[in-house]
Design an enzyme around this catalytic site. Structure first.
Site, short mmCIF file in Angstrom:
data_model
loop_
_atom_site.label_atom_id
_atom_site.label_comp_id
_atom_site.label_asym_id
_atom_site.label_seq_id
_atom_site.Cartn_x
_atom_site.Cartn_y
_atom_site.Cartn_z
N LYS A 214 46.64 41.86 32.50
CA LYS A 214 47.83 42.71 32.41
C LYS A 214 48.99 42.05 33.17
O LYS A 214 50.08 41.92 32.66
CB LYS A 214 47.50 44.09 33.00
N GLU A 220 41.58 35.23 40.07
CA GLU A 220 40.35 34.83 39.38
C GLU A 220 40.66 34.40 37.95
O GLU A 220 40.21 33.35 37.47
CB GLU A 220 39.33 35.99 39.35
N GLY A 275 44.48 49.30 34.00
CA GLY A 275 43.51 48.26 33.64
C GLY A 275 42.18 48.83 33.16
O GLY A 275 41.64 48.44 32.12
N ARG A 276 41.64 49.79 33.90
CA ARG A 276 40.32 50.33 33.55
C ARG A 276 40.39 51.31 32.39
O ARG A 276 39.37 51.88 32.00
CB ARG A 276 39.66 50.97 34.79
N GLU A 361 36.82 53.37 40.91
CA GLU A 361 38.17 52.90 41.20
C GLU A 361 39.16 54.06 41.00
O GLU A 361 40.19 54.12 41.65
CB GLU A 361 38.54 51.71 40.31
N HIS A 392 10.62 52.46 35.64
CA HIS A 392 9.61 51.64 36.32
C HIS A 392 10.19 50.98 37.55
O HIS A 392 9.63 50.01 38.06
CB HIS A 392 9.05 50.60 35.35
N LYS A 512 42.37 41.26 48.95
CA LYS A 512 43.07 40.22 48.18
C LYS A 512 44.06 39.48 49.05
O LYS A 512 44.14 38.25 49.04
CB LYS A 512 43.87 40.89 47.05
C1 G6Q Z 1 41.93 48.39 36.89
C2 G6Q Z 1 42.42 47.55 37.94
C3 G6Q Z 1 41.86 46.16 37.98
C4 G6Q Z 1 42.50 45.18 37.02
C5 G6Q Z 1 42.08 43.76 37.41
C6 G6Q Z 1 42.64 42.74 36.47
O1 G6Q Z 1 42.29 49.52 36.68
O2 G6Q Z 1 43.81 47.55 37.92
O3 G6Q Z 1 40.47 46.13 37.77
O4 G6Q Z 1 42.14 45.48 35.71
O5 G6Q Z 1 42.48 43.52 38.72
O6 G6Q Z 1 44.03 42.77 36.49
P1 G6Q Z 1 44.86 41.97 35.44
O7 G6Q Z 1 44.56 42.51 34.10
O8 G6Q Z 1 46.30 42.17 35.82
O9 G6Q Z 1 44.44 40.53 35.55
#
Ligand code: G6Q
Length: 547
Positions: A214, A220, A275-276, A361, A392, A512
């Site tokens: 996003k 990462e 994001g989620r 989250e 199990h 972070k």
């Molecule tokens: C979700 C969070 C988080 C996000 C990641 C990736 O709700 O905001 O998990 O999706 O940190 O972020 P980017 O899509 O910006 O790389």
């Protein structure tokens, strides 16, 4: 709402319905599910509800009609109806980030009007979907050619968190519907092993990377994307290869262009998609390539069916509202600290991991919307594994441990892979587990089986363990959409009652920021001074030490 934030609301535990629920629990806590069923032969026929193809049996929760009435009153007192309306209206209900929360617009049918800052966002959503469809079809048909003229056979999604967990989960969940001539891989971890193992057997000439981010700034993802570009350019011998082997999903066109991906090959979304909550936005591009645009649209229709139910059904028959409120009952009154999610479908193997982010989250928060410390426990820990594997492993504790672990069982009437008796055996376990958890086995029953006295206590099952059972016909794209939307809205229901912001994630910031500082220190000479606490200093020194 003023610049200072929302007006203070009444403390949750001071609300009349909260107090009434507490008093009610004080008497109900002594009642066993065995008695609730014995005293009401229709309980199992009454305490269920159905929407968007999902049937929820909540009769094995430790609730009565009075509990449900009080929970309903709590939701009303906390303004849940107004919160739902505000979300669907596009109000900026994500107060700490001053954003609208409109994942429901991602699956609204074309022709619907949903406005953000006076702009109808539905046509924009549909336009991106149309571009995704064209692209997905060109990959699936082989029309899209790689740099050397070969067709694409491997799709690697690079993303993390919300830009990874949804795509992985959806790919696994809908694998039965996927084009088996294409291979899908997901790289998320900054640990180089993730990239190396995901790509070691791939031919770069046949590989497409989808860089999903996003913000297009995430450490990462950017690190993995740079590594992927170097890997592809080295294998294909030219920077020009990037154009045919990289596409981006992002809200940051500038960042995408800077990375070297032509924004013609960028699929956008918006700041009002968290994001989620983005697996049904362009972040779902890998899903669409895997299962095709028609199946993706069917998934969106499933989401939308649950959205419409959530928006319009009265609380007493509203599936997400009920799931959310039952969760509050278990969390805040029974004192449960976790929820086990137990899908009895191998294709849903990543569903618990996906739900962990969605729930934890969203509702792992310690302050209310107006910044006051919460006065009741908020989101529980979510965890789980597909059945019957869990049986199990950790079910022992669910059955006989000292903690209450409410469970969500998820099963399907029809299998996707018919194979002898497998499905009956699988589903027999779902029904058996919820029965055993609710009713247990008394000392008398154990003795009557001829168990020696000394062994009786070990073989007793207290029962009275609360479960939900979600049953659907079959795992289809539509069902998956409905299932995800069910949990999304249950999370929102709970967040609304707790009075927290379910759509921000400030808790991921501190680690972070500290990592950014430490990266420089790890790459500095071993003698460079350190100014952390003595533990962190000593760990860094040990890591930097040449021997
Ligand atoms: C979700 C969070 C988080 C996000 C990641 C990736 O709700 O905001 O998990 O999706 O940190 O972020 P980017 O899509 O910006 O790389």
């Amino acid at each position: 709402m003023s610049e200072k934030g929302p007006a203070p609301i009444q403390a949750l535990t001071a609300r009349p319905s909260w107090k009434a629920l507490q008093a009610h629990w004080n008497t109900l806590s002594a009642v066993h599910l065995r008695d609730m069923f014995a005293n009401d032969a229709t309980r199992g026929d009454r305490l269920n509800t159905e929407a968007a193809g999902l049937y929820l049996d909540y009769s094995k929760q430790r609730v009565t009609s009075e509990t449900l009435g009080l929970l309903n009153a709590l939701a009303t007192e906390c303004g849940l109806r107004e919160r739902i309306d505000a979300m669907f209206r596009g109000d900026k209900i994500n107060v700490s980030e001053k954003r609208a929360v409109l994942h429901v617009a991602l699956r609204a049918p074309a022709g619907t009007t949903i406005t953000v800052d006076g702009v109808n966002v539905v046509p924009e959503v549909q336009a991106v979907l149309a571009r995704m469809e064209t692209f997905a079809r060109s990959i699936r048909s082989g029309d899209w050619k790689g740099h050397t003229g070969k067709r694409i056979r491997n799709i690697v999604n690079i993303g993390i968190g919300g830009s990874d967990l949804g795509p992985v989960m959806a790919y696994e969940a809908l694998r039965w519907y996927s084009d088996r001539s294409l291979a899908f891989r997901f790289v998320s971890n900054v640990d180089g092993t993730d990239f190396v193992e995901a790509t070691r057997d791939l031919d770069a000439a046949e590989t497409l990377f989808i860089v999903s981010s996003k913000t297009f700034t995430t450490l990462e993802t950017m690190t993995n994307a740079q590594t992927a570009r170097a890997w592809a350019v080295a294998a294909l011998g030219s920077n020009a290869a990037v154009a045919k082997h990289f596409v981006a999903v992002s809200t940051n066109a500038e960042g995408v262009a800077k990375f070297g991906i032509d924004t013609v090959n960028m699929f956008g979304f918006w700041d009002w998609v968290g994001g989620r909550y983005s697996m049904d936005a362009a972040i779902g591009l890998s899903t669409m390539i895997a299962v095709g645009p028609e199946n993706f649209r069917a998934m969106l229709a499933g989401f939308n069916a649950m959205d419409e139910h959530f928006r319009s059904a009265p609380f007493e028959r509203n599936l997400p509202v009920l799931m959310g409120l039952l969760g509050i009952w278990n969390n805040n009154f029974l004192g449960a600290q976790t929820v086990a999610v137990l899908p009895y479908d191998q294709y849903l193997k990543r569903f618990p991991a996906y739900l962990q982010q969605l729930t934890m989250e969203s509702n792992g928060k310690h302050v209310t919307l107006e910044g006051a410390t919460v006065d009741a426990a908020t989101g529980p820990v979510y965890w789980g594994e597909p059945g019957t594997n869990g049986q199990h492993s950790f079910y022992q504790m669910i059955h006989q441990g000292t903690r209450i672990i409410p469970c969500d069982f998820i099963g399907f009437r029809k299998p996707l892979n018919e194979l002898g008796r497998h499905h009956d055996l699988l589903m027999a376990n779902v029904f058996a587990q919820t029965e055993a958890l609710a009713f247990g086995k008394t000392a008398e029953q154990v003795k009557a089986e001829g168990t020696p006295d000394w062994l009786v206590p070990h073989r007793v099952f207290e029962g009275n363990r609360p479960t939900n059972t979600i049953l659907a016909d079959q795992l289809t794209p539509h069902t998956l959409g409905a299932l995800v939307a069910l949990y999304e809205h249950a999370v929102f229901t709970q967040g609304s009652v707790w009075g927290i912001d379910s759509f921000d994630q400030w808790g991921v910031e501190l680690g972070k920021a500290l990592a950014q500082r430490i990266i420089g220190e790890l790459e500095a000479p071993a003698t460079a001074p350190l100014t952390h606490d003595s533990s962190t200093n000593s760990l860094i020194r040990r890591y930097r030490s040449p021997n």
